[in-house]
Design an enzyme around this catalytic site. Structure first.
Site, PDB file in Angstrom:
ATOM      1  N   GLU A   2     -18.536   1.056 -16.331  1.00 43.13           N
ATOM      2  CA  GLU A   2     -19.434   2.054 -16.902  1.00 43.13           C
ATOM      3  C   GLU A   2     -20.577   1.392 -17.670  1.00 43.13           C
ATOM      4  OE1 GLU A   2     -15.295   3.628 -16.468  1.00 43.13           O
ATOM      5  OE2 GLU A   2     -16.199   1.816 -17.323  1.00 43.13           O
ATOM      6  N   ALA A  19       4.171  -9.904  11.688  1.00 41.95           N
ATOM      7  CA  ALA A  19       3.488  -9.998  12.981  1.00 41.95           C
ATOM      8  C   ALA A  19       4.559 -10.037  14.059  1.00 41.95           C
ATOM      9  CB  ALA A  19       2.625 -11.246  13.047  1.00 41.95           C
ATOM     10  N   GLU A  47       6.613 -11.086   2.925  1.00 45.98           N
ATOM     11  CA  GLU A  47       6.392 -11.751   4.217  1.00 45.98           C
ATOM     12  C   GLU A  47       7.695 -12.363   4.708  1.00 45.98           C
ATOM     13  OE1 GLU A  47       2.797 -13.865   5.094  1.00 45.98           O
ATOM     14  OE2 GLU A  47       2.018 -13.496   3.081  1.00 45.98           O
ATOM     15  N   GLY A  81      13.631 -10.364   9.065  1.00 48.55           N
ATOM     16  CA  GLY A  81      14.198  -9.042   9.290  1.00 48.55           C
ATOM     17  C   GLY A  81      15.323  -8.654   8.355  1.00 48.55           C
TER      18      GLY A  81
END
Length: 607
Positions: free
Chosen positions: A85, A196, A330, A333
């Site tokens: 601000e 990934a 990261e 499983g």
């Protein structure tokens, strides 16, 4: 109540509520556009500073031909830097008179931090549009009330402005501060699971080989995700199999702490994560696990934290207490499934590569969740698809971004309504992050101090932390040490000053002044005394804690902080209590002096 993102849904009974300055749908559309712009600005510092509340501010006014134009913008770069601000007001100058300020989230407003509200009021802003109220209870609604008490018109999206036109603007405000909203609502850090996988759902071959599934562009995006996080978490399997570095690799800026979860501590003695010269590593394990290996890790500078029972939930609760806002998982499983089952994963980023690897025993990104029917599958909310190089990035929320309305009155507000309800006064007051109720006590708070530099000339240090880190290298003739000192003085935020000083201390301990261990308490004391003597509101806050023990609640700093279980020396809290005692003594002395009759006052004549 929580927003279900994608698409946002409001009750059908809601209509656009007109205000003196918002009487048409086109005006509401402009309001929404400017709020979205404020949210975009708020996100600009991500990846370069430690996660913090994200603020952006846009100031717009009506030109001579009746068009609304932007005259000033700003965003919070880091905790301990100029508020968004104030930046926008300075950029707009005299154009602020009668203008409208758009802020994605209600500003901080408390005894120790009133800069944002003061800047808007003093600049002559007529109207303020706020995306969402502050999610932290001790700050929620205070800036709104303060602005309205000064005569400014304040509109809050979803409260004063409610219609389809503003939905996207409100959504952008929720998303840009999702970490803070989740932290306030769930009392754990905002947690993102990233992985990934191949087109057939594998994160590695049957042999365990996993480099590389995704493209270079995807990996660059992951570096950006890490830079937005306080910490990156992996499990022991990932350390053994991949030997990762888990660095951000963006050529500077914020580096997240690396965290390894391992019950057994069956970890290799040689690993990239044990190199802490650039960024620290924490290993979380179960109490009693391989004491000899714990000592080995400690000798390498790796922090080891023991838990009675190690699981994702208790680790997240610990990181919440440690002040974390955002955590990136990261892991493999097995740990991913455990984290999802524990309810600590809020968002998922899945990079899908156009590859097929096959393999009956090839691992998948999420292990066993105990589900036997497709109807039990977890569905992502607000799903987005983006092509990153040859890969497809699929992202979405497992839990909706919390919307903390309706407002629950604070204890102070309730006490004002019913005097029989008194605020709880703890005998111990904890402080740590600058957004905490007593966060202004932190050496990272935005309170510049005037103290001599290495040449004896008075210098405006941006924060206590700047002064403290720089004095590790004062008086040294080595050019590397001198250069480091200048970098600290010129760093944009306390977090950056700390990163520079700590890194140099780790990499070149021989360049730290030889008397540092014996003088660092005095250095911190001088800086704190200057800070609290300079700002009367901080002095008042400190004096208001009389009778309470002050504890710097950093669980990992055993010198300045209180430690995880009170085992720390808490020297920062001690220095503040010492200052409080000195201020109280001076106040009592001044009161005694004022109580003397005129004939009792001795005047010493100057020669």
């Amino acid at each position: 109540m929580a927003f279900s993102l994608g698409p946002l849904k409001f009750p059908s009974s809601l209509v656009c509520r007109a205000t003196p300055t918002t009487s048409s749908s086109s005006s509401l559309a402009l309001d929404a556009a400017y709020i979205k712009r404020a949210a975009e600005l708020a996100d600009k510092s991500a990846g370069f500073t430690a996660p913090h509340p994200n603020y952006g501010c846009v100031i717009a006014t009506t030109s001579g031909n009746g068009e609304r134009v932007v005259v000033g913008e700003g965003y919070l770069y880091a905790q301990g830097t100029t508020p968004a601000e104030l930046q926008a007001v300075e950029a707009a100058g005299e154009s602020c008179r009668g203008a409208t300020a758009y802020i994605n989230m209600e500003p901080n407003h408390c005894l120790a931090d009133q800069a944002a509200v003061s800047a808007l009021v003093q600049a002559g802003i007529a109207r303020v549009v706020i995306g969402i109220r502050h999610p932290l209870q001790h700050l929620r609604g205070k800036a709104v009330r303060a602005l309205r008490s000064e005569g400014l018109l304040v509109d809050v999206l979803g409260e004063d402005l409610q219609c389809k036109t503003v939905e996207e603007g409100l959504k952008s405000c929720l998303l840009v501060n999702a970490p803070l909203l989740y932290r306030a609502s769930c009392r754990v850090p905002f947690s993102v699971l990233k992985y990934a996988m191949t087109l057939d759902g594998k994160i590695a071959a049957s042999s365990g080989h996993a480099s590389w599934i995704s493209s270079k562009k995807s990996r660059t995006r992951v570096f950006d995700m890490r830079g937005r996080s306080d910490a990156v978490i992996v499990g022991g399997n990932t350390v053994r199999r991949d030997n990762p570095r888990l660095t951000a690799r963006h050529g500077g800026g914020h580096l997240p702490q690396r965290i390894v979860l391992s019950k057994s501590l069956d970890l290799p003695e040689v690993a990239n994560l044990w190199d802490v010269t650039e960024v620290s590593t924490l290993v979380a394990t179960q109490r009693g696990a391989k004491r000899s290996f714990q000592k080995y890790l400690a000798s390498k500078g790796v922090e080891v934290v023991e838990f009675e029972i190690l699981n994702p939930k208790v680790v997240m609760e610990y990181l919440y207490d440690r002040g974390c806002l955002s955590v990136l998982w990261e892991c493999g499983g097995t740990l991913a499934a455990s984290a999802i089952s524990s309810g600590v994963i809020h968002k998922v980023h899945a990079f899908v590569a156009p590859k097929i690897i096959g393999g009956k025993n090839a691992p998948s990104p999420v292990g066993e969740l105990g589900m036997v029917e497709m109807s039990q599958a977890l569905e992502l909310i607000d799903v987005h698809y983006e092509q990153v190089g040859p890969d497809m990035l699929v992202s979405g929320f497992l839990q909706p971004v919390p919307d903390l309305t309706p407002v629950i009155p604070s204890v102070d507000e309730t006490s004002a309504i019913d005097p029989t309800v008194s605020p709880f006064e703890a005998s111990i007051i904890f402080f740590y992050k600058t957004w905490d109720p007593y966060g202004a006590f932190s050496n990272f708070s935005l309170h510049p101090i005037q103290l001599p530099d290495e040449n004896g000339n008075y210098y405006s240090w941006p924060s206590v932390e700047h002064y403290y880190q720089a004095h590790k290298f004062v008086g040294l003739g080595d050019p590397v040490a001198k250069n480091c000192l200048e970098e600290i003085k010129n760093s944009k935020s306390p977090e950056e000053a700390a990163r520079i000083g700590r890194r140099m201390q780790r990499q070149h301990p021989d360049l730290v002044r030889p008397d540092w261990e014996s003088v660092k308490i005095d250095v911190m004391y001088r800086a704190l005394k200057c800070k609290f003597s300079t700002y009367p509101n901080l002095t008042s806050m400190l004096l208001s804690t009389a009778g309470s023990v002050l504890v710097e609640a950093s669980p990992h700093d055993l010198f300045w902080g209180g430690g995880r279980e009170g085992e720390g020396l808490n020297y920062l809290g001690r220095l503040l209590m010492q200052l409080r005692s000195e201020f109280l003594s001076d106040s009592a002395q001044n009161a005694d002096d004022r109580s003397l009759r005129p004939d009792e006052i001795k005047v010493q004549k100057l020669p």
